[in-house]
Design a protein around this motif. Structure first.
Motif, mmCIF file in Angstrom:
data_model
loop_
_atom_site.group_PDB
_atom_site.id
_atom_site.type_symbol
_atom_site.label_atom_id
_atom_site.label_comp_id
_atom_site.label_asym_id
_atom_site.label_seq_id
_atom_site.Cartn_x
_atom_site.Cartn_y
_atom_site.Cartn_z
ATOM 1 N N LYS A 207 0.849 -1.192 0.000
ATOM 2 C CA LYS A 207 0.000 0.000 0.000
ATOM 3 C C LYS A 207 0.881 1.237 0.000
ATOM 4 C CE LYS A 207 -3.437 -2.231 2.809
ATOM 5 N NZ LYS A 207 -3.770 -2.422 4.188
ATOM 6 N N ILE A 208 0.480 2.220 -0.789
ATOM 7 C CA ILE A 208 1.183 3.500 -0.794
ATOM 8 C C ILE A 208 0.160 4.616 -0.622
ATOM 9 C CG2 ILE A 208 3.108 2.736 -2.233
ATOM 10 C CD1 ILE A 208 1.777 4.216 -4.585
ATOM 11 N N ARG A 209 0.646 5.738 -0.165
ATOM 12 C CA ARG A 209 -0.189 6.939 -0.055
ATOM 13 C C ARG A 209 0.263 7.917 -1.133
ATOM 14 N NH1 ARG A 209 -0.866 9.825 5.558
ATOM 15 N NH2 ARG A 209 -2.389 8.178 5.800
ATOM 16 N N PHE A 210 -0.694 8.430 -1.898
ATOM 17 C CA PHE A 210 -0.353 9.403 -2.931
ATOM 18 C C PHE A 210 -0.050 10.742 -2.272
ATOM 19 C CE2 PHE A 210 -2.151 6.236 -5.620
ATOM 20 C CZ PHE A 210 -1.503 6.401 -6.823
ATOM 21 N N PRO A 211 1.028 11.374 -2.699
ATOM 22 C CA PRO A 211 1.431 12.656 -2.113
ATOM 23 C C PRO A 211 0.584 13.802 -2.674
ATOM 24 C CG PRO A 211 2.974 12.009 -3.820
ATOM 25 C CD PRO A 211 1.973 10.892 -3.697
ATOM 26 N N MET A 212 -0.589 14.002 -2.110
ATOM 27 C CA MET A 212 -1.525 15.005 -2.619
ATOM 28 C C MET A 212 -0.976 16.429 -2.527
ATOM 29 S SD MET A 212 -3.916 13.063 -3.622
ATOM 30 C CE MET A 212 -5.300 14.109 -3.951
ATOM 31 N N GLN A 213 0.009 16.642 -1.656
ATOM 32 C CA GLN A 213 0.563 17.982 -1.478
ATOM 33 C C GLN A 213 1.557 18.355 -2.572
ATOM 34 O OE1 GLN A 213 1.450 15.286 0.191
ATOM 35 N NE2 GLN A 213 3.656 15.265 0.444
ATOM 36 N N LEU A 214 2.019 17.371 -3.349
ATOM 37 C CA LEU A 214 3.012 17.645 -4.391
ATOM 38 C C LEU A 214 2.330 17.982 -5.719
ATOM 39 C CD1 LEU A 214 5.575 14.770 -3.682
ATOM 40 C CD2 LEU A 214 5.670 17.149 -2.905
ATOM 41 N N GLN A 215 2.947 18.876 -6.472
ATOM 42 C CA GLN A 215 2.408 19.285 -7.771
ATOM 43 C C GLN A 215 3.278 18.816 -8.939
ATOM 44 O OE1 GLN A 215 -0.575 20.912 -8.079
ATOM 45 N NE2 GLN A 215 -0.728 20.576 -5.881
ATOM 46 N N ASP A 216 4.586 18.718 -8.710
ATOM 47 C CA ASP A 216 5.537 18.375 -9.764
ATOM 48 C C ASP A 216 5.466 16.871 -10.074
ATOM 49 O OD1 ASP A 216 7.711 18.390 -11.540
ATOM 50 O OD2 ASP A 216 9.166 18.154 -9.913
ATOM 51 N N PRO A 217 5.156 16.483 -11.312
ATOM 52 C CA PRO A 217 5.051 15.059 -11.660
ATOM 53 C C PRO A 217 6.302 14.254 -11.309
ATOM 54 C CG PRO A 217 4.207 16.406 -13.444
ATOM 55 C CD PRO A 217 4.838 17.341 -12.455
ATOM 56 N N LYS A 218 7.467 14.833 -11.497
ATOM 57 C CA LYS A 218 8.700 14.118 -11.172
ATOM 58 C C LYS A 218 8.784 13.848 -9.670
ATOM 59 C CE LYS A 218 13.694 14.198 -11.638
ATOM 60 N NZ LYS A 218 14.867 14.933 -12.118
ATOM 61 N N GLN A 219 8.423 14.814 -8.846
ATOM 62 C CA GLN A 219 8.444 14.635 -7.391
ATOM 63 C C GLN A 219 7.398 13.611 -6.943
ATOM 64 O OE1 GLN A 219 10.794 15.759 -5.271
ATOM 65 N NE2 GLN A 219 11.742 16.447 -7.179
ATOM 66 N N ILE A 220 6.249 13.631 -7.594
ATOM 67 C CA ILE A 220 5.200 12.647 -7.284
ATOM 68 C C ILE A 220 5.721 11.246 -7.590
ATOM 69 C CG2 ILE A 220 2.920 11.799 -7.970
ATOM 70 C CD1 ILE A 220 2.200 14.785 -8.473
ATOM 71 N N TYR A 221 6.326 11.079 -8.769
ATOM 72 C CA TYR A 221 6.892 9.784 -9.163
ATOM 73 C C TYR A 221 7.950 9.326 -8.155
ATOM 74 C CZ TYR A 221 9.915 6.457 -11.466
ATOM 75 O OH TYR A 221 10.687 5.363 -11.730
ATOM 76 N N LEU A 222 8.886 10.205 -7.824
ATOM 77 C CA LEU A 222 9.963 9.838 -6.898
ATOM 78 C C LEU A 222 9.422 9.479 -5.519
ATOM 79 C CD1 LEU A 222 12.656 12.483 -7.927
ATOM 80 C CD2 LEU A 222 12.673 10.010 -8.398
ATOM 81 N N ASN A 223 8.399 10.183 -5.071
ATOM 82 C CA ASN A 223 7.789 9.880 -3.782
ATOM 83 C C ASN A 223 7.163 8.489 -3.786
ATOM 84 O OD1 ASN A 223 5.142 9.821 -2.102
ATOM 85 N ND2 ASN A 223 6.404 11.403 -1.114
ATOM 86 N N ARG A 224 6.398 8.192 -4.824
ATOM 87 C CA ARG A 224 5.761 6.866 -4.904
ATOM 88 C C ARG A 224 6.797 5.767 -5.064
ATOM 89 N NH1 ARG A 224 1.294 8.017 -9.321
ATOM 90 N NH2 ARG A 224 3.264 8.036 -10.391
#
Length: 118
Positions: A35-52
């Motif tokens: 299970k992962i949590r989507f980083p709703m606070q992030l806007q940059d697609p690259k940062q979202i990808y790296l977080n996940r």
């Protein structure tokens, strides 16, 4: 204030690397879930990808997938009603908004009457 949380499940292959998946020993579903949590606070697609990716890599290296498989096997072996087993299993995997998979989705338009999500 109420904080939005979007969680997703994904399948983790529990077979050892390099095995023949058609071999009787490894045939069938050999998966656990992460299970992962989507980083709703992030806007940059690259940062979202790296977080996940960081979350997924951590889960794959943790004992959580193995523990999940063992818990499911334990619950399935209990002498309780199927309804109670289902409740316990849903408690384990519940509270997710989405499922992530590499299996292709439908090729045709999908409708959930009267809504058209795709």
């Amino acid at each position: 204030s109420l904080q939005q949380k979007v969680r997703a499940m994904f399948a983790i292959n529990m077979r050892p690397g390099g095995v023949n998946i058609l071999d009787e020993k490894y045939f069938g579903n050999r998966i656990s879930e992460g299970k992962i949590r989507f980083p709703m606070q992030l806007q940059d697609p690259k940062q979202i990808y790296l977080n996940r990716k960081k979350q997924i890599d951590f889960i794959k290296l943790s004992p959580a997938p193995i523990i999940g498989v063992k818990l499911i096997q334990f619950i399935n072996g209990l002498s309780i009603s199927g309804e109670k087993q289902n409740e316990m299993l849903l408690d384990m995997v519940g509270k997710t908004t989405a499922a992530i998979t590499n299996v292709p989705g439908p090729r045709d338009e999908v409708r959930f009457h009267p809504y058209r999500p795709c």
